[in-house]
Scaffold this motif. Structure first.
Motif, PDB file in Angstrom:
ATOM      1  N   VAL A 173       0.825  -1.202   0.000  1.00 60.42           N
ATOM      2  CA  VAL A 173       0.000   0.000   0.000  1.00 60.42           C
ATOM      3  C   VAL A 173       0.865   1.260   0.000  1.00 60.42           C
ATOM      4  N   GLY A 174       0.654   2.093  -0.991  1.00 59.65           N
ATOM      5  CA  GLY A 174       1.335   3.380  -1.064  1.00 59.65           C
ATOM      6  C   GLY A 174       0.280   4.466  -1.113  1.00 59.65           C
ATOM      7  N   SER A 203      -3.417   3.631  -1.068  1.00 56.27           N
ATOM      8  CA  SER A 203      -3.891   2.755  -2.136  1.00 56.27           C
ATOM      9  C   SER A 203      -2.749   1.905  -2.658  1.00 56.27           C
ATOM     10  N   GLU A 204      -3.048   0.672  -3.034  1.00 53.68           N
ATOM     11  CA  GLU A 204      -2.004  -0.188  -3.606  1.00 53.68           C
ATOM     12  C   GLU A 204      -1.864   0.047  -5.098  1.00 53.68           C
ATOM     13  N   GLN A 205      -2.851   0.722  -5.701  1.00 52.62           N
ATOM     14  CA  GLN A 205      -2.748   1.061  -7.125  1.00 52.62           C
ATOM     15  C   GLN A 205      -2.380   2.535  -7.261  1.00 52.62           C
ATOM     16  N   SER A 237      -9.110   1.326  -0.638  1.00 52.20           N
ATOM     17  CA  SER A 237      -8.733   0.425  -1.731  1.00 52.20           C
ATOM     18  C   SER A 237      -8.977  -1.031  -1.313  1.00 52.20           C
ATOM     19  N   LEU A 261      -7.210  -3.722  -0.979  1.00 47.34           N
ATOM     20  CA  LEU A 261      -6.280  -4.345  -0.032  1.00 47.34           C
ATOM     21  C   LEU A 261      -6.465  -3.772   1.377  1.00 47.34           C
ATOM     22  N   VAL A 262      -6.699  -2.468   1.447  1.00 48.12           N
ATOM     23  CA  VAL A 262      -6.937  -1.850   2.755  1.00 48.12           C
ATOM     24  C   VAL A 262      -8.254  -2.381   3.329  1.00 48.12           C
ATOM     25  N   LEU A 281      -0.684   1.578   8.852  1.00 44.39           N
ATOM     26  CA  LEU A 281      -0.307   2.027   7.510  1.00 44.39           C
ATOM     27  C   LEU A 281       0.354   3.401   7.538  1.00 44.39           C
ATOM     28  N   ARG A 333       4.552   0.970  10.131  1.00 43.33           N
ATOM     29  CA  ARG A 333       4.622  -0.179   9.228  1.00 43.33           C
ATOM     30  C   ARG A 333       5.526  -1.272   9.789  1.00 43.33           C
TER      31      ARG A 333
END
Lengths: 205, 205
Positions: free
Chosen positions: A55-56, A65-67, B5, B7-8, B34, B38
């Motif tokens: 996740v960024g 978000s990972e995307q 998102s 994944l979150v 997050l 981390r």
């Protein structure tokens, strides 16, 4: 802690490191997973590992978000002309849940606080300006918190975006719905009176 | 949940599966890890993975342990003659923390409950009998809960161990320390009166 084996103690410590989880809570979580839900524990482990690595931030709104483009920014049918600026992802979630906003967002991840070295760069102001131009936004809604730093952030951003040909608005401050007046603090009541709206006037009736 | 998102969202779901953690709590934990910790998240993931795979039961007291003999059973200097029988690892931890017991333990992992198909085998009664003989225990302290099933377990175990030449005792039931009498329920008060102890008597003074 000597009542448990070293590995179990390690798990208790890892849970205690989480906010709002004390020694008893950590013990309850660890024993629950070990005794009743090892699959749940494994799933949490895998999921934590992936999220911590993958996740960024969304390239547009900066939300987690990972995307590179988060689902919300990728959603078509939202109102391109509106952009709501919030301090934290949790604030964005709260506004989404209210169901009363259909524009896009921008997450500052903080509020202006020179004493903590949080300035325009940390809040991604350059990125915000680019986004406004790219999306052709007409109105920026500043939904920062009603604190001194939140208000300072509002002042700074209105100044910062002054030349962008934008409507800059601030969410209303007043008494909460269902709030009994005698339980509302005087600062809020002051705001509610200063920000009053006419419901009837000679010209209206 | 669409504010986050995929994944979150998955992480939020994994946290919500834990006991006592609701939607807001799950969000707070996930966002904290997050945004701020981390490393703590990775550490929790690794630790969960290891404990879920490696932690089994101590061969002696049955408590949760990654080694066949848990640290507590391996501790020398404890009183070999005493064995305290508890329902759950958390009960063992509570007794250890009280600092008033220096014998060994045995964990039943439940209490007699024929309706849930929990009988002597599930409670490890055979293993308990072996342990008693192996350690040369003189007194078994039954520290099961003060519930109907806890009492049924006491009755059953006293019958089960009748021929073992043992003192079988039950932890005292009465008013808790610091308890105001008018807040104590009548069942507990009844036990406290029936289990009263003389502090002074003609022969004592």
């Amino acid at each position: 802690m000597t009542a448990f084996s070293p590995l179990v103690c390690e798990l208790l410590e890892a849970f205690r490191r989480l906010p709002g989880i004390g020694p008893r809570g950590a013990q309850r979580l660890a024993l629950h997973l070990l005794q009743r839900d090892r699959d749940g524990g494994r799933q949490l482990a895998t999921c934590l590992q992936r999220t911590m690595e993958e996740v960024g931030h969304c390239r547009y709104c900066r939300n987690l978000s990972e995307q590179p483009r988060c689902p919300l920014c990728a959603e078509s049918g939202r109102d391109d002309r509106l952009l709501c600026v919030v301090e934290q992802p949790a604030d964005l979630a709260a506004i989404e849940q209210s169901g009363s906003y259909r524009g896009y967002y921008f997450v500052l991840f903080g509020r202006l606080s020179p004493i903590d070295a949080i300035g325009p760069d940390e809040l991604g102001c350059g990125q915000l300006r680019e986004l406004l131009q790219e999306r052709g936004v007409r109105e920026v809604i500043l939904a920062t918190s009603a604190t001194v730093e939140g208000e300072a952030t509002v002042s700074f951003l209105s100044e910062y975006l002054r030349n962008e040909q934008l409507i800059i608005s601030r969410i209303a401050q007043g008494v909460p719905i269902g709030g009994e007046l005698d339980f509302v603090d005087s600062g809020t009541l002051g705001h509610a009176i200063n920000g009053r709206r006419a419901v009837s006037a000679p010209e209206l009736s």
